[in-house]
Design a protein around this motif. Sequence first.
Motif, PDB file in Angstrom:
ATOM      1  N   UNK A  48       0.832  -1.202   0.000  1.00 20.37           N
ATOM      2  CA  UNK A  48       0.000   0.000   0.000  1.00 20.37           C
ATOM      3  C   UNK A  48       0.869   1.255   0.000  1.00 20.37           C
ATOM      4  N   UNK A  49       1.850   1.289   0.895  1.00 18.22           N
ATOM      5  CA  UNK A  49       2.727   2.446   1.009  1.00 18.22           C
ATOM      6  C   UNK A  49       4.041   1.999   1.643  1.00 18.22           C
ATOM      7  N   UNK A  50       5.019   2.904   1.628  1.00 24.74           N
ATOM      8  CA  UNK A  50       6.304   2.564   2.243  1.00 24.74           C
ATOM      9  C   UNK A  50       6.943   3.812   2.821  1.00 24.74           C
ATOM     10  N   UNK A  51       7.899   3.570   3.702  1.00 21.83           N
ATOM     11  CA  UNK A  51       8.639   4.643   4.346  1.00 21.83           C
ATOM     12  C   UNK A  51      10.101   4.232   4.396  1.00 21.83           C
ATOM     13  N   UNK A  52      10.992   5.199   4.261  1.00 28.03           N
ATOM     14  CA  UNK A  52      12.416   4.899   4.339  1.00 28.03           C
ATOM     15  C   UNK A  52      13.035   5.702   5.477  1.00 28.03           C
ATOM     16  N   UNK A  53      13.667   4.988   6.393  1.00 27.65           N
ATOM     17  CA  UNK A  53      14.462   5.611   7.450  1.00 27.65           C
ATOM     18  C   UNK A  53      15.912   5.591   6.979  1.00 27.65           C
ATOM     19  N   UNK A  54      16.534   6.749   6.897  1.00 31.81           N
ATOM     20  CA  UNK A  54      17.945   6.818   6.534  1.00 31.81           C
ATOM     21  C   UNK A  54      18.793   6.387   7.736  1.00 31.81           C
ATOM     22  N   UNK A  55      20.068   6.160   7.498  1.00 28.34           N
ATOM     23  CA  UNK A  55      20.982   5.825   8.592  1.00 28.34           C
ATOM     24  C   UNK A  55      20.915   6.938   9.630  1.00 28.34           C
ATOM     25  N   UNK A  56      21.001   6.565  10.902  1.00 31.28           N
ATOM     26  CA  UNK A  56      20.935   7.552  11.970  1.00 31.28           C
ATOM     27  C   UNK A  56      21.848   7.125  13.108  1.00 31.28           C
ATOM     28  N   UNK A  57      21.905   7.926  14.132  1.00 29.55           N
ATOM     29  CA  UNK A  57      22.873   7.726  15.209  1.00 29.55           C
ATOM     30  C   UNK A  57      22.849   6.316  15.786  1.00 29.55           C
ATOM     31  N   UNK A  58      21.677   5.795  16.075  1.00 28.50           N
ATOM     32  CA  UNK A  58      21.584   4.488  16.730  1.00 28.50           C
ATOM     33  C   UNK A  58      21.265   3.346  15.767  1.00 28.50           C
ATOM     34  N   UNK A  59      21.299   3.637  14.485  1.00 24.77           N
ATOM     35  CA  UNK A  59      21.051   2.582  13.493  1.00 24.77           C
ATOM     36  C   UNK A  59      21.873   2.886  12.250  1.00 24.77           C
ATOM     37  N   UNK A  60      22.786   2.005  11.928  1.00 27.81           N
ATOM     38  CA  UNK A  60      23.670   2.219  10.780  1.00 27.81           C
ATOM     39  C   UNK A  60      23.094   1.686   9.478  1.00 27.81           C
ATOM     40  N   UNK A  61      21.818   1.305   9.476  1.00 29.83           N
ATOM     41  CA  UNK A  61      21.192   0.728   8.292  1.00 29.83           C
ATOM     42  C   UNK A  61      20.161   1.679   7.709  1.00 29.83           C
ATOM     43  N   UNK A  62      20.063   1.681   6.376  1.00 28.67           N
ATOM     44  CA  UNK A  62      18.925   2.312   5.721  1.00 28.67           C
ATOM     45  C   UNK A  62      17.805   1.293   5.780  1.00 28.67           C
ATOM     46  N   UNK A  63      16.614   1.720   6.234  1.00 29.10           N
ATOM     47  CA  UNK A  63      15.509   0.773   6.419  1.00 29.10           C
ATOM     48  C   UNK A  63      14.328   1.146   5.538  1.00 29.10           C
ATOM     49  N   UNK A  64      13.830   0.167   4.805  1.00 25.17           N
ATOM     50  CA  UNK A  64      12.640   0.348   3.978  1.00 25.17           C
ATOM     51  C   UNK A  64      11.521  -0.455   4.633  1.00 25.17           C
ATOM     52  N   UNK A  65      10.491   0.243   5.094  1.00 21.18           N
ATOM     53  CA  UNK A  65       9.374  -0.413   5.772  1.00 21.18           C
ATOM     54  C   UNK A  65       8.149  -0.343   4.858  1.00 21.18           C
ATOM     55  N   UNK A  66       7.655  -1.510   4.497  1.00 18.42           N
ATOM     56  CA  UNK A  66       6.483  -1.620   3.630  1.00 18.42           C
ATOM     57  C   UNK A  66       5.234  -1.809   4.471  1.00 18.42           C
ATOM     58  N   UNK A  67       4.172  -1.090   4.146  1.00 16.16           N
ATOM     59  CA  UNK A  67       2.852  -1.344   4.732  1.00 16.16           C
ATOM     60  C   UNK A  67       2.063  -2.107   3.686  1.00 16.16           C
TER      61      UNK A  67
END
Length: 117
Positions: A48-67
């Motif tokens: 349906x939709x998705x969101x991307x979290x870029x790398x950040x202080x407490x997470x060194x991974x780019x995250x793609x979250x699908x709904x």
Amino acid sequence: MAHLLKALILLQLTVVCIQLSGVFAQTVPDRCWCLNTLKTRVPKDDIEEFFIYQKRERCNNTEIILSLKPVNTVTEKQQRCLSPETKQGRALHICWNRKNINGTRSVVKISECFLKP
């Protein structure tokens, strides 16, 4: 009287600490959301939709979250993490960058990625 003054100062200090904790909770990035990511393609009709979290202080991974779209009687949206290294992950990242030019988008509808120009 001295006890009342100490109690009021302690109360004020507590209120300030509570308010500051709310501010820090909003500004300090959380840990990684995705512990496991999908390495296989997810049919675009299921997303349906998705969101991307870029790398950040407490997470060194780019995250793609699908709904995912609801299936049958399931009313709660299901979410899955997609590996950004997959072909589909890279394509969604390109779409995200194109739609999220000024950084104000919270989510992108999957249909926006496949519209004809």
